[in-house]
Design a protein around this motif. Structure first.
Motif, PDB file in Angstrom:
ATOM      1  N   ILE A  28      -9.497  -5.303  -3.949  1.00 18.60           N
ATOM      2  CA  ILE A  28      -8.113  -5.725  -4.181  1.00 18.60           C
ATOM      3  C   ILE A  28      -8.002  -6.232  -5.624  1.00 18.60           C
ATOM      4  O   ILE A  28      -8.912  -6.909  -6.116  1.00 18.60           O
ATOM      5  CB  ILE A  28      -7.714  -6.816  -3.158  1.00 18.60           C
ATOM      6  CG1 ILE A  28      -7.734  -6.201  -1.743  1.00 18.60           C
ATOM      7  CG2 ILE A  28      -6.361  -7.436  -3.476  1.00 18.60           C
ATOM      8  CD1 ILE A  28      -7.734  -7.214  -0.625  1.00 18.60           C
TER       9      ILE A  28
ATOM     10  N   ASP B 128      -2.183  -5.548  -6.676  1.00 15.20           N
ATOM     11  CA  ASP B 128      -1.848  -5.557  -5.252  1.00 15.20           C
ATOM     12  C   ASP B 128      -0.791  -6.596  -4.906  1.00 15.20           C
ATOM     13  O   ASP B 128      -0.588  -7.568  -5.639  1.00 15.20           O
ATOM     14  CB  ASP B 128      -3.118  -5.792  -4.425  1.00 15.20           C
ATOM     15  CG  ASP B 128      -3.892  -4.498  -4.228  1.00 15.20           C
ATOM     16  OD1 ASP B 128      -3.332  -3.579  -3.600  1.00 15.20           O
ATOM     17  OD2 ASP B 128      -5.029  -4.401  -4.732  1.00 15.20           O
ATOM     18  N   ARG B 129      -0.136  -6.365  -3.780  1.00 13.01           N
ATOM     19  CA  ARG B 129       0.874  -7.283  -3.238  1.00 13.01           C
ATOM     20  C   ARG B 129       0.391  -7.699  -1.857  1.00 13.01           C
ATOM     21  O   ARG B 129       0.320  -6.870  -0.956  1.00 13.01           O
ATOM     22  CB  ARG B 129       2.216  -6.561  -3.144  1.00 13.01           C
ATOM     23  CG  ARG B 129       2.658  -6.079  -4.509  1.00 13.01           C
ATOM     24  CD  ARG B 129       3.864  -5.182  -4.425  1.00 13.01           C
ATOM     25  NE  ARG B 129       4.298  -4.835  -5.776  1.00 13.01           N
ATOM     26  CZ  ARG B 129       5.490  -4.343  -6.074  1.00 13.01           C
ATOM     27  NH1 ARG B 129       6.363  -4.142  -5.103  1.00 13.01           N
ATOM     28  NH2 ARG B 129       5.804  -4.054  -7.307  1.00 13.01           N
TER      29      ARG B 129
ATOM     30  N   GLU C 242       6.955  -3.516  -0.660  1.00 14.17           N
ATOM     31  CA  GLU C 242       5.841  -2.570  -0.776  1.00 14.17           C
ATOM     32  C   GLU C 242       4.494  -3.277  -0.796  1.00 14.17           C
ATOM     33  O   GLU C 242       3.663  -3.065  -1.687  1.00 14.17           O
ATOM     34  CB  GLU C 242       6.023  -1.675  -2.017  1.00 14.17           C
ATOM     35  CG  GLU C 242       7.349  -0.921  -1.978  1.00 14.17           C
ATOM     36  CD  GLU C 242       7.521   0.036  -3.154  1.00 14.17           C
ATOM     37  OE1 GLU C 242       6.652   0.052  -4.043  1.00 14.17           O
ATOM     38  OE2 GLU C 242       8.522   0.767  -3.146  1.00 14.17           O
TER      39      GLU C 242
ATOM     40  N   THR D  54       0.793  -4.109  -0.234  1.00 13.51           N
ATOM     41  CA  THR D  54      -0.362  -3.203  -0.171  1.00 13.51           C
ATOM     42  C   THR D  54      -1.522  -3.815   0.609  1.00 13.51           C
ATOM     43  O   THR D  54      -2.456  -3.117   0.981  1.00 13.51           O
ATOM     44  CB  THR D  54      -0.856  -2.856  -1.586  1.00 13.51           C
ATOM     45  OG1 THR D  54      -1.149  -4.079  -2.268  1.00 13.51           O
ATOM     46  CG2 THR D  54       0.181  -2.067  -2.359  1.00 13.51           C
ATOM     47  N   VAL D  55      -1.464  -5.156   0.810  1.00  9.77           N
ATOM     48  CA  VAL D  55      -2.538  -5.836   1.522  1.00  9.77           C
ATOM     49  C   VAL D  55      -1.911  -6.743   2.582  1.00  9.77           C
ATOM     50  O   VAL D  55      -0.894  -7.380   2.319  1.00  9.77           O
ATOM     51  CB  VAL D  55      -3.387  -6.703   0.556  1.00  9.77           C
ATOM     52  CG1 VAL D  55      -4.454  -7.485   1.328  1.00  9.77           C
ATOM     53  CG2 VAL D  55      -4.025  -5.840  -0.533  1.00  9.77           C
TER      54      VAL D  55
ATOM     55  N   LYS E  38       3.171   0.641   2.647  1.00  7.80           N
ATOM     56  CA  LYS E  38       2.243   1.029   1.580  1.00  7.80           C
ATOM     57  C   LYS E  38       0.897   0.316   1.721  1.00  7.80           C
ATOM     58  O   LYS E  38       0.132   0.262   0.773  1.00  7.80           O
ATOM     59  CB  LYS E  38       2.872   0.656   0.221  1.00  7.80           C
ATOM     60  CG  LYS E  38       4.191   1.355  -0.060  1.00  7.80           C
ATOM     61  CD  LYS E  38       3.902   2.628  -0.800  1.00  7.80           C
ATOM     62  CE  LYS E  38       5.082   3.550  -1.064  1.00  7.80           C
ATOM     63  NZ  LYS E  38       6.425   3.125  -0.973  1.00  7.80           N
ATOM     64  N   LEU E  39       0.667  -0.275   2.893  1.00  9.30           N
ATOM     65  CA  LEU E  39      -0.575  -1.037   3.073  1.00  9.30           C
ATOM     66  C   LEU E  39      -1.796  -0.159   2.857  1.00  9.30           C
ATOM     67  O   LEU E  39      -1.828   0.990   3.272  1.00  9.30           O
ATOM     68  CB  LEU E  39      -0.645  -1.628   4.487  1.00  9.30           C
ATOM     69  CG  LEU E  39       0.357  -2.722   4.854  1.00  9.30           C
ATOM     70  CD1 LEU E  39       0.121  -3.164   6.288  1.00  9.30           C
ATOM     71  CD2 LEU E  39       0.229  -3.906   3.903  1.00  9.30           C
ATOM     72  N   ARG E  40      -2.817  -0.745   2.189  1.00  3.63           N
ATOM     73  CA  ARG E  40      -4.076  -0.008   2.055  1.00  3.63           C
ATOM     74  C   ARG E  40      -5.285  -0.848   2.466  1.00  3.63           C
ATOM     75  O   ARG E  40      -6.349  -0.332   2.725  1.00  3.63           O
ATOM     76  CB  ARG E  40      -4.235   0.522   0.628  1.00  3.63           C
ATOM     77  CG  ARG E  40      -4.280  -0.574  -0.431  1.00  3.63           C
ATOM     78  CD  ARG E  40      -4.323  -0.022  -1.852  1.00  3.63           C
ATOM     79  NE  ARG E  40      -4.804  -1.048  -2.770  1.00  3.63           N
ATOM     80  CZ  ARG E  40      -6.070  -1.230  -3.076  1.00  3.63           C
ATOM     81  NH1 ARG E  40      -7.003  -0.456  -2.583  1.00  3.63           N
ATOM     82  NH2 ARG E  40      -6.427  -2.200  -3.907  1.00  3.63           N
ATOM     83  N   LYS E  41      -5.082  -2.178   2.545  1.00  6.10           N
ATOM     84  CA  LYS E  41      -6.202  -3.054   2.923  1.00  6.10           C
ATOM     85  C   LYS E  41      -5.731  -4.113   3.923  1.00  6.10           C
ATOM     86  O   LYS E  41      -4.608  -4.602   3.824  1.00  6.10           O
ATOM     87  CB  LYS E  41      -6.723  -3.819   1.696  1.00  6.10           C
ATOM     88  CG  LYS E  41      -7.311  -2.940   0.601  1.00  6.10           C
ATOM     89  CD  LYS E  41      -8.761  -2.655   0.857  1.00  6.10           C
ATOM     90  CE  LYS E  41      -9.330  -1.777  -0.251  1.00  6.10           C
ATOM     91  NZ  LYS E  41     -10.703  -1.356   0.062  1.00  6.10           N
TER      92      LYS E  41
ATOM     93  N   VAL F  36      -5.171   1.252   7.049  1.00  6.35           N
ATOM     94  CA  VAL F  36      -5.832   0.388   6.069  1.00  6.35           C
ATOM     95  C   VAL F  36      -7.338   0.356   6.286  1.00  6.35           C
ATOM     96  O   VAL F  36      -7.837   0.712   7.358  1.00  6.35           O
ATOM     97  CB  VAL F  36      -5.343  -1.080   6.164  1.00  6.35           C
ATOM     98  CG1 VAL F  36      -3.870  -1.176   5.828  1.00  6.35           C
ATOM     99  CG2 VAL F  36      -5.617  -1.678   7.535  1.00  6.35           C
TER     100      VAL F  36
END
Ligand code: ZN
Length: 411
Positions: free
Chosen positions: A109, A113-114, A160, A162-163, A188-191, A213
């Motif tokens: 991260i 990131d957000r 948006e 992302t985490v 838009k989550l990735r983690k 994620v």
């Protein structure tokens, strides 16, 4: 774990002044001269610090600095009423932020990131730890706190995120809502950074798939900073613990002896830099093991495995330590068995008998085969013969709180 020279030096330094700084340890170590602690072996003779000791110090008896140097307190709730109060100095708060930011970095991260933070803010350490780390990293913190799922989803989509930082149960709830409302292609989550507790592979995979994620288990407890003292790296298997802040040991919760690396037992933590409330050999009651060898990621920080339970849940039968997780894992690989179970341990005719009741929806004639399969699964896992007994779905008691599943009738 072999204590290296740097750690030994940190511990000696920590101990040198602890009785002057901390009235709590002045009393606890009344008959101990810290200067006598010259090696790992000496250190391992020091008494443990227990949660009850911390409770007895309520409200501010743990403080090892003058009250004017305390900038914040946090509190862990107890089941017995009296809470534990942990005082923090400005440096403690900063150190916590440093560790949490490291956790984010280890999870890949970045400042771009957000981070939507759903654990609670307040006396307990969860939400504010996620926040501190995010701000130090330079990421965008979205401090939601728990609940209000509709608003969570709206913010997640519009900002948006992302985490997601969450407990496993809240992450699962969000995942279900996202699937239900068909929001999958809008997020838009990735983690996911998930507060470490014991949770099954099935739940983990569901959250990961539905949120799309990669999940990271973050470890910590209010008594020792809070979440952020360790996290798993991209190689997933275990959590690195920041060894410049904490020294870890694994003990047998029954004998209190330090166990060799690789063996499962209770995690014991010594803080190396904490000012407000330093803790020496604090018993976490979390069960895990130290993972041996070097992690493929190259980090020198030691690793502990995902928690397998609490030491209060452990039981010894025929010399073998058994945790609820073992039974759950055996049930998971037994076709026809559901996840509900109850274990009875009795002493009959000079030996221990362990009966495992489990629920099944299968017809009567199939049950002997399911019982055999469960017997084998447990034998393979624990080298222990048990008596499996299939019962109908709904036959075993359920409770809204934590269901007691293991009954030891031997004593
Ligand atoms: Zn690693």
């Amino acid at each position: 774990m072999k204590m290296d020279d740097t750690t030994l030096a940190s511990i000696k330094k920590e101990l040198a002044s602890i009785k002057e700084r901390s009235p709590f340890y002045a009393r606890k170590f009344a008959n101990i001269n810290p200067e006598d602690i010259k090696s790992q072996e000496d250190f391992q003779k020091l008494p443990f610090t227990n949660k009850d000791d911390l409770r007895d110090a309520y409200p501010l008896g743990l403080a090892a600095v003058p009250a004017r140097d305390i900038v914040r307190i946090h509190s862990s709730s107890g089941t017995t009423g009296t809470p534990v109060i942990i005082p923090y100095t400005a440096k403690d708060v900063q150190d916590w932020a440093i560790q949490f930011a490291r956790c984010y970095k280890m999870s890949g991260i970045t400042a771009d990131d957000r981070i939507q933070i759903t654990p609670g803010y307040g006396l307990w350490t969860a939400g504010i730890g996620f926040q501190l780390g995010a701000e130090l990293l330079g990421a965008m913190a979205i401090p939601m706190g728990p609940g209000n799922t509709e608003k969570q989803l709206q913010m997640m989509v519009d900002l948006e995120a992302t985490v997601i930082g969450a407990t496993s149960s809240y992450a699962l709830l969000l995942a279900e809502k996202i699937a239900e409302q068909g929001l999958g292609n809008k997020i838009k989550l990735r983690k996911g950074v998930i507060g470490s507790e014991r949770w099954g592979e099935k739940m983990r995979n569901r959250i990961a798939n539905e949120l799309g994620v990669q999940l990271h288990d973050i470890y910590g407890l209010t008594e020792i900073y809070g979440p952020g003292i360790g996290i798993n790296c991209e190689y997933q298997s275990a959590m690195h613990i920041w060894s410049d802040y904490c020294y870890i040991e694994i003990i047998d919760p029954n004998t209190n002896q330090v166990l060799p690396d690789g063996q499962s037992g209770e995690l014991v933590i010594t803080t190396l830099q904490k000012e407000g409330a330093p803790l020496i050999r604090y018993r976490t009651h979390d069960l895990t093991r130290i993972v041996t060898g070097t992690c493929p990621c190259g980090s020198p920080h030691p690793r502990i495995e995902t928690l397998i339970g609490r030491s209060d849940d452990m039981i010894k039968v025929k010399g073998i330590n058994i945790f609820p997780a073992h039974i759950e894992e055996a049930l998971a690989v037994t076709e026809g068995a559901s996840s509900e179970y109850q274990v009875m341990i009795d002493h009959m005719n000079g030996r221990d008998i362990m009966t495992v009741f489990f629920e099944t929806a299968s017809p009567e004639e199939h049950r002997p085969y399911i019982e055999l399969a469960l017997h084998k699964a447990i034998k393979d896992k624990l080298a222990l013969s048990v008596m499996p007994k299939a019962v109908n779905v709904g036959d075993l008691p359920r409770s809204e709180k934590k269901t007691k599943r293991i009954f030891d009738n031997r004593y």
